[in-house]
Design an enzyme around this catalytic site. Structure first.
Site, PDB file in Angstrom:
ATOM      1  N   GLY A  67       0.763  -1.246   0.000  1.00  0.00           N
ATOM      2  CA  GLY A  67       0.000   0.000   0.000  1.00  0.00           C
ATOM      3  C   GLY A  67       0.793   1.294   0.000  1.00  0.00           C
TER       4      GLY A  67
ATOM      5  CE  LYS B  55       7.879  -3.528  -9.742  1.00  0.00           C
ATOM      6  NZ  LYS B  55       8.175  -3.485  -8.306  1.00  0.00           N
TER       7      LYS B  55
ATOM      8  CG  ASP C 218      -6.124 -13.137 -11.028  1.00  0.00           C
ATOM      9  OD1 ASP C 218      -5.692 -12.204 -11.742  1.00  0.00           O
ATOM     10  OD2 ASP C 218      -5.800 -14.327 -11.186  1.00  0.00           O
TER      11      ASP C 218
ATOM     12  CG  ASP D  42      -1.920  -6.909  -4.434  1.00  0.00           C
ATOM     13  OD1 ASP D  42      -0.980  -6.230  -4.869  1.00  0.00           O
ATOM     14  OD2 ASP D  42      -1.797  -8.125  -4.164  1.00  0.00           O
TER      15      ASP D  42
ATOM     16  CD1 TRP E 227       4.341   3.063  -4.946  1.00  0.00           C
ATOM     17  CD2 TRP E 227       3.474   3.086  -7.015  1.00  0.00           C
ATOM     18  NE1 TRP E 227       5.390   3.040  -5.842  1.00  0.00           N
ATOM     19  CE2 TRP E 227       4.894   3.053  -7.108  1.00  0.00           C
ATOM     20  CE3 TRP E 227       2.722   3.091  -8.182  1.00  0.00           C
ATOM     21  CZ2 TRP E 227       5.567   3.040  -8.330  1.00  0.00           C
ATOM     22  CZ3 TRP E 227       3.392   3.076  -9.406  1.00  0.00           C
ATOM     23  CH2 TRP E 227       4.795   3.056  -9.481  1.00  0.00           C
TER      24      TRP E 227
END
Length: 198
Positions: free
Chosen positions: A53, A154, A92, A73, A55
């Protein structure tokens, strides 16, 4: 042989702890935002792969009680990551039911994804898994971002970055790679940035 820097808290880890963030990754988003102006006032923001958590916490602090942060998540957020303008969806991101739940909370001004695959130590496997997560995040950006919206994800380097950037240039006015200073020197992670969705 020198100990791997992952084994001991570095400057960024200690700073994160002292400032009340669950992880050091927060400074990567902070630097991305400072460079590209990602977070706008009163935004609706989607944080993919958000646990624990950091971000999400940074986004909430940046929005200062305005707008909304939707985080998702497989794992829960840290217990102290909470706010009236936070919606957490556990599940998911590839499942239709989760996609629909997220879609109902949009459209979004910003989509961010700091998710990393479970690593095996095999760079080829890990890079391929990272690439899969990036494609999933691009799908969310393409389908759920407002026109003019921004995106950051990312990726492990060598994860077919050029093709992914090419894909992103179809969606955004500007798409580029960026490696924040807070990335560990031995890390092969970097970020792909999409600015101003067409």
């Amino acid at each position: 042989m020198a100990a791997n820097s992952y084994e001991k808290p570095d400057y960024w880890s200690r700073k994160a702890f002292s400032e009340g963030y669950p992880a050091r990754s927060v400074y990567k988003l902070k630097e991305i935002d400072e460079k590209f102006g990602m977070i706008k006032k009163n935004s609706t923001v989607l944080d993919l792969g958000a646990s624990p958590g950091s971000w999400t916490t940074f986004l909430l602090r940046s929005l200062d009680g305005k707008g909304k942060v939707v985080s998702c998540d497989l794992n829960p957020l840290a217990k102290d990551v909470k706010a009236d303008n936070l919606i957490f969806i556990q599940g998911d991101l590839n499942e239709n039911e989760i996609r629909e739940s997220i879609k109902k909370e949009g459209p979004f001004d910003l989509v961010v994804c700091d998710a990393a695959p479970l690593t095996t130590g095999n760079r080829v496997v890990d890079t391929a898994r990272s690439q899969g997560l990036v494609k999933m995040a691009i799908y969310y950006a393409q389908t759920m971002l407002k026109p003019g919206g921004n995106f950051a994800v990312k990726i492990f380097q060598n994860g077919d970055q050029q093709n992914l950037l090419k894909m992103m240039r179809e969606i955004f006015q500007t798409a580029k790679g960026f490696k924040p200073v807070a990335c560990r020197s031995e890390s092969f992670e970097t970020y792909l940035i999409g600015i101003n969705k067409k």
